[in-house]
Design a protein around this motif. Structure first.
Motif, PDB file in Angstrom:
ATOM      1  N   THR A  24      -8.337   3.215   3.909  1.00  0.00           N
ATOM      2  CA  THR A  24      -7.107   2.505   3.556  1.00  0.00           C
ATOM      3  C   THR A  24      -6.052   3.481   3.047  1.00  0.00           C
ATOM      4  OG1 THR A  24      -8.425   0.566   2.989  1.00  0.00           O
ATOM      5  CG2 THR A  24      -6.175   0.604   2.176  1.00  0.00           C
ATOM      6  N   ALA A  25      -6.450   4.452   2.257  1.00  0.00           N
ATOM      7  CA  ALA A  25      -5.515   5.462   1.737  1.00  0.00           C
ATOM      8  C   ALA A  25      -4.947   6.316   2.870  1.00  0.00           C
ATOM      9  CB  ALA A  25      -6.202   6.340   0.698  1.00  0.00           C
ATOM     10  N   VAL A  26      -5.792   6.708   3.815  1.00  0.00           N
ATOM     11  CA  VAL A  26      -5.316   7.496   4.962  1.00  0.00           C
ATOM     12  C   VAL A  26      -4.324   6.677   5.783  1.00  0.00           C
ATOM     13  CG1 VAL A  26      -6.030   8.534   7.160  1.00  0.00           C
ATOM     14  CG2 VAL A  26      -7.317   9.017   5.071  1.00  0.00           C
ATOM     15  N   PHE A  27      -4.611   5.386   5.969  1.00  0.00           N
ATOM     16  CA  PHE A  27      -3.688   4.511   6.688  1.00  0.00           C
ATOM     17  C   PHE A  27      -2.348   4.422   5.950  1.00  0.00           C
ATOM     18  CE2 PHE A  27      -2.107   0.102   7.492  1.00  0.00           C
ATOM     19  CZ  PHE A  27      -1.719   0.304   8.805  1.00  0.00           C
ATOM     20  N   ALA A  28      -2.383   4.325   4.639  1.00  0.00           N
ATOM     21  CA  ALA A  28      -1.158   4.262   3.838  1.00  0.00           C
ATOM     22  C   ALA A  28      -0.337   5.540   3.993  1.00  0.00           C
ATOM     23  CB  ALA A  28      -1.494   4.015   2.370  1.00  0.00           C
ATOM     24  N   TRP A  88     -15.673   4.616   1.448  1.00  0.00           N
ATOM     25  CA  TRP A  88     -15.147   4.862   2.788  1.00  0.00           C
ATOM     26  C   TRP A  88     -14.047   3.878   3.153  1.00  0.00           C
ATOM     27  CZ3 TRP A  88     -15.597   9.414   4.482  1.00  0.00           C
ATOM     28  CH2 TRP A  88     -16.704  10.178   4.153  1.00  0.00           C
ATOM     29  N   VAL A  89     -14.173   2.658   2.745  1.00  0.00           N
ATOM     30  CA  VAL A  89     -13.122   1.663   3.016  1.00  0.00           C
ATOM     31  C   VAL A  89     -11.849   2.056   2.262  1.00  0.00           C
ATOM     32  CG1 VAL A  89     -12.459  -0.760   2.758  1.00  0.00           C
ATOM     33  CG2 VAL A  89     -14.782  -0.180   3.472  1.00  0.00           C
ATOM     34  N   ALA A 104       2.363   0.183  -1.526  1.00  0.00           N
ATOM     35  CA  ALA A 104       1.529  -0.923  -2.002  1.00  0.00           C
ATOM     36  C   ALA A 104       0.109  -0.790  -1.446  1.00  0.00           C
ATOM     37  CB  ALA A 104       2.144  -2.262  -1.599  1.00  0.00           C
ATOM     38  N   ILE A 105      -0.009  -0.421  -0.180  1.00  0.00           N
ATOM     39  CA  ILE A 105      -1.338  -0.228   0.420  1.00  0.00           C
ATOM     40  C   ILE A 105      -2.044   0.953  -0.248  1.00  0.00           C
ATOM     41  CG2 ILE A 105      -2.560   0.410   2.548  1.00  0.00           C
ATOM     42  CD1 ILE A 105      -0.416  -1.217   4.066  1.00  0.00           C
ATOM     43  N   LEU A 106      -1.303   2.023  -0.509  1.00  0.00           N
ATOM     44  CA  LEU A 106      -1.887   3.185  -1.178  1.00  0.00           C
ATOM     45  C   LEU A 106      -2.376   2.809  -2.582  1.00  0.00           C
ATOM     46  CD1 LEU A 106      -2.486   6.217  -0.911  1.00  0.00           C
ATOM     47  CD2 LEU A 106      -0.216   6.648  -1.875  1.00  0.00           C
ATOM     48  N   LEU A 107      -1.587   2.067  -3.304  1.00  0.00           N
ATOM     49  CA  LEU A 107      -1.971   1.614  -4.639  1.00  0.00           C
ATOM     50  C   LEU A 107      -3.197   0.706  -4.582  1.00  0.00           C
ATOM     51  CD1 LEU A 107      -1.124   1.772  -7.619  1.00  0.00           C
ATOM     52  CD2 LEU A 107       0.230  -0.294  -7.237  1.00  0.00           C
ATOM     53  N   LEU A 108      -3.242  -0.151  -3.584  1.00  0.00           N
ATOM     54  CA  LEU A 108      -4.387  -1.053  -3.408  1.00  0.00           C
ATOM     55  C   LEU A 108      -5.657  -0.277  -3.064  1.00  0.00           C
ATOM     56  CD1 LEU A 108      -5.276  -4.052  -3.196  1.00  0.00           C
ATOM     57  CD2 LEU A 108      -4.779  -3.869  -0.762  1.00  0.00           C
ATOM     58  N   SER A 109      -5.521   0.859  -2.400  1.00  0.00           N
ATOM     59  CA  SER A 109      -6.708   1.624  -1.992  1.00  0.00           C
ATOM     60  C   SER A 109      -7.427   2.258  -3.187  1.00  0.00           C
ATOM     61  CB  SER A 109      -6.327   2.704  -0.978  1.00  0.00           C
ATOM     62  OG  SER A 109      -5.602   3.748  -1.587  1.00  0.00           O
ATOM     63  N   VAL A 110      -6.723   2.470  -4.291  1.00  0.00           N
ATOM     64  CA  VAL A 110      -7.335   3.127  -5.451  1.00  0.00           C
ATOM     65  C   VAL A 110      -8.521   2.321  -5.997  1.00  0.00           C
ATOM     66  CG1 VAL A 110      -6.943   3.932  -7.811  1.00  0.00           C
ATOM     67  CG2 VAL A 110      -5.253   4.409  -6.028  1.00  0.00           C
ATOM     68  N   PRO A 111      -8.365   1.028  -6.331  1.00  0.00           N
ATOM     69  CA  PRO A 111      -9.545   0.300  -6.811  1.00  0.00           C
ATOM     70  C   PRO A 111     -10.604   0.088  -5.724  1.00  0.00           C
ATOM     71  CG  PRO A 111      -7.657  -1.176  -6.707  1.00  0.00           C
ATOM     72  CD  PRO A 111      -7.161   0.205  -6.418  1.00  0.00           C
ATOM     73  N   VAL A 112     -10.162   0.027  -4.452  1.00  0.00           N
ATOM     74  CA  VAL A 112     -11.130  -0.152  -3.368  1.00  0.00           C
ATOM     75  C   VAL A 112     -12.030   1.071  -3.253  1.00  0.00           C
ATOM     76  CG1 VAL A 112     -11.392  -0.523  -0.878  1.00  0.00           C
ATOM     77  CG2 VAL A 112      -9.632  -1.761  -2.132  1.00  0.00           C
ATOM     78  N   VAL A 113     -11.499   2.255  -3.513  1.00  0.00           N
ATOM     79  CA  VAL A 113     -12.308   3.486  -3.488  1.00  0.00           C
ATOM     80  C   VAL A 113     -13.462   3.375  -4.483  1.00  0.00           C
ATOM     81  CG1 VAL A 113     -12.297   5.937  -4.101  1.00  0.00           C
ATOM     82  CG2 VAL A 113     -10.538   5.036  -2.611  1.00  0.00           C
TER      83      VAL A 113
END
Length: 132
Positions: free
Chosen positions: A47-51, A42-43, A28-37
């Motif tokens: 977030t993707a690296v954290f996921a 960088w955010v 879910a965090i990885l999926l959320l990181s896509v639109p944030v990119v």
């Protein structure tokens, strides 16, 4: 003896239960990181690296509930144990979508991301370490 929780017969407190991993939170965090990119590169990448880190943790970390302790294993090797007698409280944050498991020992506080089957975790906790 290792037992896995099943819906038909709950394990007894004397049985050792190893929780199955859950990849729901990391993905879910990885999926959320896509639109944030797209908004903040960088955010989103952070977030993707954290996921990805959480995915690796879910694949390698296991919790085992024994009759007297919660044992933490990494790649099959025990790294910590937490005797229930030293626990003063525990809680699963945001029960509709569990994201964080907290427990307090007499001398320390621990937070774990929800990388395990939340219903099995709650069942084991309620059975072996009732909230005081």
């Amino acid at each position: 003896m290792t037992a896995t929780p099943s819906t038909s017969t709950p394990p007894t407190p004397a049985q050792t239960v190893e929780l199955a991993p859950s990849y729901l939170l990391p993905f879910a965090i990885l999926l959320l990181s896509v639109p944030v990119v797209l908004l903040q590169r960088w955010v989103g990448l952070t977030t993707a690296v954290f996921a990805v880190f959480l995915i690796v943790q879910a694949a390698t970390i296991r919790l085992r509930f024994t009759a007297t302790t919660l044992e933490v294993y990494r790649s099959g090797q025990q790294i910590r144990n937490f005797p229930y007698a030293e626990w003063s409280n525990w809680r699963v944050f945001w029960p509709p979508v569990p994201i964080l498991f907290y427990f307090r020992e007499v001398k320390s506080i621990h937070f774990l991301p929800m990388l395990f089957d939340p219903s099995a975790l709650r069942a084991c906790l309620e059975q072996r370490c009732p909230v005081k």
